[in-house]
Enzyme design. Structure first.
Site, PDB file in Angstrom:
ATOM      1  N   THR A  87       0.816  -1.212   0.000  1.00 42.56           N
ATOM      2  CA  THR A  87       0.000   0.000   0.000  1.00 42.56           C
ATOM      3  C   THR A  87       0.851   1.264   0.000  1.00 42.56           C
ATOM      4  OG1 THR A  87      -0.086  -0.014   2.417  1.00 42.56           O
ATOM      5  CG2 THR A  87      -1.845  -1.162   1.252  1.00 42.56           C
ATOM      6  N   THR A 164       4.839  -6.321   3.303  1.00 45.50           N
ATOM      7  CA  THR A 164       5.928  -6.639   4.233  1.00 45.50           C
ATOM      8  C   THR A 164       5.977  -8.103   4.668  1.00 45.50           C
ATOM      9  OG1 THR A 164       4.558  -6.027   6.146  1.00 45.50           O
ATOM     10  CG2 THR A 164       5.958  -4.310   5.198  1.00 45.50           C
ATOM     11  N   LYS A 243      11.414 -10.100   9.076  1.00 47.06           N
ATOM     12  CA  LYS A 243      10.394  -9.317   9.761  1.00 47.06           C
ATOM     13  C   LYS A 243      10.235  -9.883  11.162  1.00 47.06           C
ATOM     14  CE  LYS A 243       5.688  -7.519   9.394  1.00 47.06           C
ATOM     15  NZ  LYS A 243       4.457  -7.424   8.599  1.00 47.06           N
TER      16      LYS A 243
END
Length: 431
Positions: A87, A164, A243
């Site tokens: 996004t 992500t 992550k």
């Protein structure tokens, strides 16, 4: 006035008053709730039974957007931005609640005017996909599209945007698929959507374009927040990043090595770890052969050994075992020992790679007797300090080239893209 989607409203309930933008209810949400986007960017659902009244403060007015025109500036390098999802450049239409963007250079400059002074931009939306839905075929398309830009002499570097959640899988794949790398390939994204005041999109994108234009490395890297504020972004090697938080802006952390560099919004780049290939005039070659019949399997207490029968029945070619600590799997207790099942797979020429679920540190084949059962008796491949996800992607790539166990071992233990550290920097764990 009758409230309509996009209006600024006050919603009065028996308990309190809410103010924000009236949004459409997503189809997957339960009926009977009014959705309001608060000033902090969060959406809340308010039970219609609790609502006394809805007051319209301001009617929705869709702004007439005029496309800005940008011209190349002399003296600036050209950076290509390829969007594969996420996004980071999307805008919200409050009438529909949806996001939209053409992902052109003009879109990025309209969102972040400072980019005009950093580089001349070429931008394209290649695909729009949630990162958790990405698959090896998407990585193959990604590598071919990136390579095309890398082999264009006008391009100084590439910025890649995607979601992500599986970013570190994509960066690992590009690290192996793109051979003879000649320029930086900089992946960036945003943890928080662009309509929120705490978004990390602007800083990440600005730093990523700076890095693509001016970083002296020829490497696949991530460029995301290095701290929870906007102090700087860090460049992490694509095979040594993960992550590590669901929502923090500095969720992407370097694993088993220091970041390559800090990148600041003003264009300054501070090298922290110069162990990377430098820019060159190579022609990039795409080597994206990939065996999809592989799996990443986490070991846990009480694990049923029969789980591995599935992979045998489905004729998998390789497994990465995310083992405990130095590479342990249940061994002694006959009810839960995995040794017999793993041997059965190996006898069928299935490659077994041992990584560690501790993430930090490296596996070791000899320290304990149970480790020797895996390394000596079964001849499993111990993956040094590779991340389980990196080992998974690498195994698929290796098996795309050979199924011979000896060759698989040789390739898995060869260092192609900085995925194996000769020595683990102890400062990396504390970074």
């Amino acid at each position: 006035m009758k409230p309509e989607y996009g209006d600024v409203v006050k919603v009065y309930t028996n308990e309190q008053i809410y103010q924000g933008i009236l949004m459409p209810r997503p189809e997957i949400f339960e009926k009977g709730f009014v959705i309001v986007k608060l000033d902090n960017g969060y959406n809340i659902g308010i039970d219609e039974k609790r609502i006394k009244k809805i007051e319209v403060l301001k009617k929705y007015e869709k702004k007439k957007e005029e496309k800005i025109k940008i011209s190349p500036k002399k003296g600036l390098k050209t950076v290509s931005i390829l969007s594969f999802g996420g996004t980071i450049s999307s805008k919200i239409d409050y009438r529909t609640g949806g996001v939209y963007a053409d992902y052109t250079a003009e879109d990025f400059v309209a969102m972040l005017p400072e980019l005009q002074n950093v580089a001349n931009l070429r931008a394209e939306k290649v695909m729009g996909i949630m990162s958790e839905d990405m698959c090896p075929e998407d990585w193959q398309l990604m590598s071919r599209r990136i390579a095309k830009e890398l082999n264009d002499d006008e391009i100084a570097g590439i910025v890649v945007t995607q979601g992500t959640d599986t970013l570190h899988f994509s960066t690992a794949a590009m690290s192996f698929f793109l051979r003879n790398l000649n320029k930086p390939v900089v992946f960036t994204a945003s943890q928080r959507s662009i309509d929120r005041g705490s978004t990390d999109a602007f800083s990440n994108l600005l730093c990523a374009v700076n890095a693509a234009a001016n970083f002296d490395g020829a490497a696949v890297v991530t460029c995301l927040h290095g701290t929870s504020d906007d102090s700087f972004c860090i460049l992490n090697r694509g095979t040594k990043v993960r992550k590590m938080h669901t929502s923090r802006r500095d969720a992407f952390r370097p694993i088993n090595e220091l970041p390559l560099a800090k990148v600041f919004e003003d264009g300054k780049i501070e090298i922290l770890n110069d162990n990377y290939a430098k820019r060159n005039n190579n022609k990039v070659i795409v080597d994206d052969k990939f065996e999809k019949k592989i799996a990443l399997v986490h070991v846990y207490p009480g694990m049923e050994p029969d789980i591995f029968d599935y992979y045998l029945k489905k004729k998998y070619e390789g497994l990465v075992i995310a083992a405990t600590a130095l590479g342990h799997v249940p061994t002694i207790n006959p009810k839960y020992s995995l040794i017999r099942k793993l041997k059965k797979l190996i006898d069928k020429n299935v490659s077994i790679v041992i990584s560690t679920q501790t993430i930090y540190g490296r596996v070791h084949p000899y320290v304990y007797t149970n480790l020797r059962k895996l390394s000596i008796e079964l001849d499993c491949i111990f993956a040094e300090d590779m991340l389980p996800e990196t080992a998974y992607v690498k195994l698929g790539w290796v098996l795309g080239h050979t199924y011979k166990i000896g060759e698989v071992r040789k390739m898995m233990l060869a260092n192609y893209a900085g995925e194996i550290s000769e020595r683990t920097d102890e400062k990396a764990f504390l970074y």
